[in-house]
Write a protein that holds these residues in place. Sequence first.
Motif, mmCIF file in Angstrom:
data_model
loop_
_atom_site.group_PDB
_atom_site.id
_atom_site.type_symbol
_atom_site.label_atom_id
_atom_site.label_comp_id
_atom_site.label_asym_id
_atom_site.label_seq_id
_atom_site.Cartn_x
_atom_site.Cartn_y
_atom_site.Cartn_z
ATOM 1 N N ILE A 198 0.866 -1.193 0.000
ATOM 2 C CA ILE A 198 0.000 0.000 0.000
ATOM 3 C C ILE A 198 0.894 1.232 0.000
ATOM 4 O O ILE A 198 1.727 1.408 0.905
ATOM 5 C CB ILE A 198 -0.911 0.052 1.249
ATOM 6 C CG1 ILE A 198 -1.736 -1.235 1.390
ATOM 7 C CG2 ILE A 198 -1.820 1.291 1.190
ATOM 8 C CD1 ILE A 198 -2.510 -1.323 2.713
ATOM 9 N N TYR A 199 0.741 2.066 -1.027
ATOM 10 C CA TYR A 199 1.421 3.361 -1.103
ATOM 11 C C TYR A 199 0.387 4.414 -0.745
ATOM 12 O O TYR A 199 -0.627 4.545 -1.452
ATOM 13 C CB TYR A 199 1.921 3.632 -2.523
ATOM 14 C CG TYR A 199 3.084 2.774 -2.989
ATOM 15 C CD1 TYR A 199 2.878 1.474 -3.455
ATOM 16 C CD2 TYR A 199 4.384 3.269 -2.977
ATOM 17 C CE1 TYR A 199 3.947 0.698 -3.901
ATOM 18 C CE2 TYR A 199 5.454 2.501 -3.426
ATOM 19 C CZ TYR A 199 5.232 1.217 -3.882
ATOM 20 O OH TYR A 199 6.292 0.463 -4.322
ATOM 21 N N ALA A 200 0.608 5.174 0.342
ATOM 22 C CA ALA A 200 -0.423 6.099 0.820
ATOM 23 C C ALA A 200 0.027 7.555 0.807
ATOM 24 O O ALA A 200 1.067 7.906 1.378
ATOM 25 C CB ALA A 200 -0.848 5.712 2.232
ATOM 26 N N ALA A 209 3.349 0.511 3.121
ATOM 27 C CA ALA A 209 3.287 -0.776 3.818
ATOM 28 C C ALA A 209 3.795 -1.837 2.862
ATOM 29 O O ALA A 209 3.192 -2.084 1.819
ATOM 30 C CB ALA A 209 1.845 -1.078 4.231
ATOM 31 N N SER A 210 4.931 -2.445 3.193
ATOM 32 C CA SER A 210 5.511 -3.495 2.354
ATOM 33 C C SER A 210 5.834 -4.692 3.242
ATOM 34 O O SER A 210 5.480 -4.721 4.435
ATOM 35 C CB SER A 210 6.750 -2.959 1.636
ATOM 36 O OG SER A 210 7.323 -3.949 0.809
ATOM 37 N N MET A 211 6.464 -5.681 2.682
ATOM 38 C CA MET A 211 6.746 -6.902 3.445
ATOM 39 C C MET A 211 7.897 -7.670 2.807
ATOM 40 O O MET A 211 8.287 -7.399 1.672
ATOM 41 C CB MET A 211 5.495 -7.798 3.486
ATOM 42 C CG MET A 211 5.129 -8.488 2.187
ATOM 43 S SD MET A 211 4.324 -7.450 0.979
ATOM 44 C CE MET A 211 2.773 -7.090 1.723
ATOM 45 N N ARG A 212 8.423 -8.614 3.575
ATOM 46 C CA ARG A 212 9.382 -9.564 3.034
ATOM 47 C C ARG A 212 8.739 -10.947 2.912
ATOM 48 O O ARG A 212 9.017 -11.701 2.022
ATOM 49 C CB ARG A 212 10.641 -9.640 3.909
ATOM 50 C CG ARG A 212 11.482 -8.379 3.860
ATOM 51 C CD ARG A 212 12.110 -8.163 2.478
ATOM 52 N NE ARG A 212 12.785 -6.873 2.378
ATOM 53 C CZ ARG A 212 12.190 -5.752 2.009
ATOM 54 N NH1 ARG A 212 10.918 -5.749 1.652
ATOM 55 N NH2 ARG A 212 12.858 -4.629 1.950
ATOM 56 N N ASN A 213 7.899 -11.304 3.873
ATOM 57 C CA ASN A 213 7.134 -12.550 3.796
ATOM 58 C C ASN A 213 5.959 -12.452 4.773
ATOM 59 O O ASN A 213 5.715 -11.376 5.337
ATOM 60 C CB ASN A 213 8.024 -13.782 4.078
ATOM 61 C CG ASN A 213 8.681 -13.727 5.453
ATOM 62 O OD1 ASN A 213 8.014 -13.492 6.461
ATOM 63 N ND2 ASN A 213 9.984 -13.935 5.502
ATOM 64 N N TYR A 219 7.917 -1.335 6.712
ATOM 65 C CA TYR A 219 7.098 -0.131 6.608
ATOM 66 C C TYR A 219 7.994 1.098 6.498
ATOM 67 O O TYR A 219 9.111 1.108 7.040
ATOM 68 C CB TYR A 219 6.215 0.028 7.858
ATOM 69 C CG TYR A 219 5.193 -1.075 8.039
ATOM 70 C CD1 TYR A 219 4.078 -1.147 7.207
ATOM 71 C CD2 TYR A 219 5.347 -2.032 9.043
ATOM 72 C CE1 TYR A 219 3.136 -2.157 7.366
ATOM 73 C CE2 TYR A 219 4.402 -3.048 9.214
ATOM 74 C CZ TYR A 219 3.308 -3.107 8.368
ATOM 75 O OH TYR A 219 2.384 -4.104 8.516
ATOM 76 N N TYR A 220 7.471 2.120 5.814
ATOM 77 C CA TYR A 220 8.208 3.381 5.700
ATOM 78 C C TYR A 220 7.252 4.554 5.949
ATOM 79 O O TYR A 220 6.076 4.490 5.559
ATOM 80 C CB TYR A 220 8.766 3.567 4.289
ATOM 81 C CG TYR A 220 9.761 2.524 3.828
ATOM 82 C CD1 TYR A 220 11.120 2.652 4.096
ATOM 83 C CD2 TYR A 220 9.351 1.405 3.096
ATOM 84 C CE1 TYR A 220 12.045 1.706 3.648
ATOM 85 C CE2 TYR A 220 10.265 0.447 2.645
ATOM 86 C CZ TYR A 220 11.610 0.603 2.931
ATOM 87 O OH TYR A 220 12.516 -0.323 2.486
ATOM 88 N N VAL A 221 7.763 5.616 6.562
ATOM 89 C CA VAL A 221 7.036 6.888 6.604
ATOM 90 C C VAL A 221 7.973 7.993 6.112
ATOM 91 O O VAL A 221 9.183 7.964 6.376
ATOM 92 C CB VAL A 221 6.499 7.254 8.022
ATOM 93 C CG1 VAL A 221 5.423 6.275 8.474
ATOM 94 C CG2 VAL A 221 7.618 7.349 9.051
ATOM 95 N N PRO A 290 14.657 7.726 -6.547
ATOM 96 C CA PRO A 290 13.954 7.703 -5.262
ATOM 97 C C PRO A 290 13.193 6.366 -5.170
ATOM 98 O O PRO A 290 12.737 5.856 -6.196
ATOM 99 C CB PRO A 290 12.997 8.899 -5.358
ATOM 100 C CG PRO A 290 12.831 9.164 -6.818
ATOM 101 C CD PRO A 290 14.116 8.735 -7.468
ATOM 102 N N PRO A 291 13.080 5.774 -3.974
ATOM 103 C CA PRO A 291 12.585 4.387 -3.869
ATOM 104 C C PRO A 291 11.096 4.198 -4.150
ATOM 105 O O PRO A 291 10.623 3.063 -4.188
ATOM 106 C CB PRO A 291 12.918 4.004 -2.420
ATOM 107 C CG PRO A 291 13.036 5.292 -1.695
ATOM 108 C CD PRO A 291 13.525 6.300 -2.679
ATOM 109 N N THR A 292 10.353 5.267 -4.379
ATOM 110 C CA THR A 292 8.892 5.183 -4.511
ATOM 111 C C THR A 292 8.436 4.275 -5.658
ATOM 112 O O THR A 292 7.331 3.742 -5.620
ATOM 113 C CB THR A 292 8.294 6.595 -4.684
ATOM 114 O OG1 THR A 292 9.074 7.519 -3.923
ATOM 115 C CG2 THR A 292 6.866 6.657 -4.204
HETATM 116 C C1 PHB Z 1 10.538 -2.418 0.347
HETATM 117 O O1 PHB Z 1 9.822 -3.415 0.601
HETATM 118 O O2 PHB Z 1 11.610 -2.212 0.935
HETATM 119 C C2 PHB Z 1 10.100 -1.475 -0.704
HETATM 120 C C3 PHB Z 1 9.000 -1.780 -1.483
HETATM 121 C C4 PHB Z 1 8.559 -0.885 -2.453
HETATM 122 C C5 PHB Z 1 9.223 0.316 -2.618
HETATM 123 C C6 PHB Z 1 10.336 0.619 -1.855
HETATM 124 C C7 PHB Z 1 10.777 -0.273 -0.881
HETATM 125 O O3 PHB Z 1 8.764 1.192 -3.556
#
Ligand code: PHB
Length: 387
Positions: A198-200, A209-213, A219-221, A290-292
């Motif tokens: 989820i990109y908010a 909100a991301s995940m590895r498994n 998560y990032y803010v 940029p990581p977006t």
């Molecule tokens: C991450 O899971 O670290 C991640 C995912 C999507 C992004 C950036 C980082 O756009």
Amino acid sequence: MRTQAAIIGAGPAGLLLSQLLMQSGISTVVIERRSRAHVLSRIRAGVLEWGSVETLRRAGVGARMDAEGAVHEGVALGHSNHQFRIDFRAACDRAVMVYGQTKVTKDLYAAQDAAGAVIIHDAQDVALHDVEGTPRVTYAKEGRTHEVVADIVAGCDGFHGVARQTIPEAKRTEYAHAFPFAWLGVLSETPPVAHELIYANHPRGFALASMRNAKLSRYYVQVPAETEAQSWSDAAFWDELRRRLPHDAAERLITGPSIEKSVAQLRAFVAEPMRWGNLVLAGDAAHIVPPTGAKGLNLAIGDVALLAEVLTAHFGGDRAALGTYTARALERVWAGIRFSSGMTNLLHRFPGQSAFEQRMQEAELHHIEHSAAAREAVARNYTGLLD
Ligand code: PHB
Ligand code: RFL
């Protein structure tokens, strides 16, 4: 020591290049400044484009990714407590793989070990010489200076590396843009808030909100540029994330202790050319996004796939091959910069952002939600570039 390709840096770009070149019968020596444990401790990317998945399979490192990675067929964009899904399958019949960069790197090390690769760690004072003639790489280790003589040097040494600087300043053009904010990232052993990312966009700032498994969340803010990770307690992070995620997701959020917390500045950067004499650059050594858009690792893998093809032709006697690298690589790089910068502009709160600019972001998100053509454009760029 003598080799055909000296590779500076044992991040994903350097290790994958060594793996692909060795498959083509080209000898390599990889020279890395840090220890293997340090390289493997970095928490970075999480999303692989389908082309990256196929490149990793071709390199013989797809088995664990296919067993443990998660195929994602969509992503959610959120704003004003509303979220909508971009269905990759419906939009362009593609998907991405969620599989952490840390694991990609570990799989590459295992494959390189099995192939008998030469990877030198803890190399200090790495320096490149005579890249316009017969290149040499020198480094210090255990109190001695060592030298590797090579036909080609590949700079895969990341944004802070030395290879790029070897191109004379007068011959190098650098395009740089600093975004006026950073991301604070947390890794926690908690189930992710949703099955998909989820990109908010939120008035308090962007959240991801991301995940590895299924048991590990990332998560990032958005935070002000130059923020210190340690100035944020776990509790403050979870509070801020909960406020920024769409309501439904926020209600499901399960929190726990952070096992990693770090800040990444958002910037775009491209150095041209990517080849100078017998020096070639790949990955973050040549460009940063940029990581977006989740493009950094994917651009690195894209460079390396192309470079392996170009160098295989070069060592096979095609003297024109090397000359095609810069233009071919940059086409994809600028597509990645365009998409990542666009996503960044769409989703972040800029200092001093006017009410008009905010409405423009909302109108753009509304357009993406309701236009099949716009969703297809986002889906195509997110799952791949240039097609
Ligand atoms: C991450 O899971 O670290 C991640 C995912 C999507 C992004 C950036 C980082 O756009
Ligand atoms: P790396 O991984 O930085 O590796 C470079 C290696 O070179 C070594 N080195 C040197 N070695 C010898 N001599 C020197 N002088 C040296 N200087 C440096 C370093 O120790 C290191 O081992 O670059 P590479 O291989 O080009 O890989 C690029 C990726 O790491 C990067 O683009 C991605 O992590 C970017 N990124 C993301 N990319 C994606 O595709 N999808 C994502 O979801 C995603 N999320 C992210 C990201 C990057 C982030 N940060 C921390 C910047 C999320 C974050 C938070």
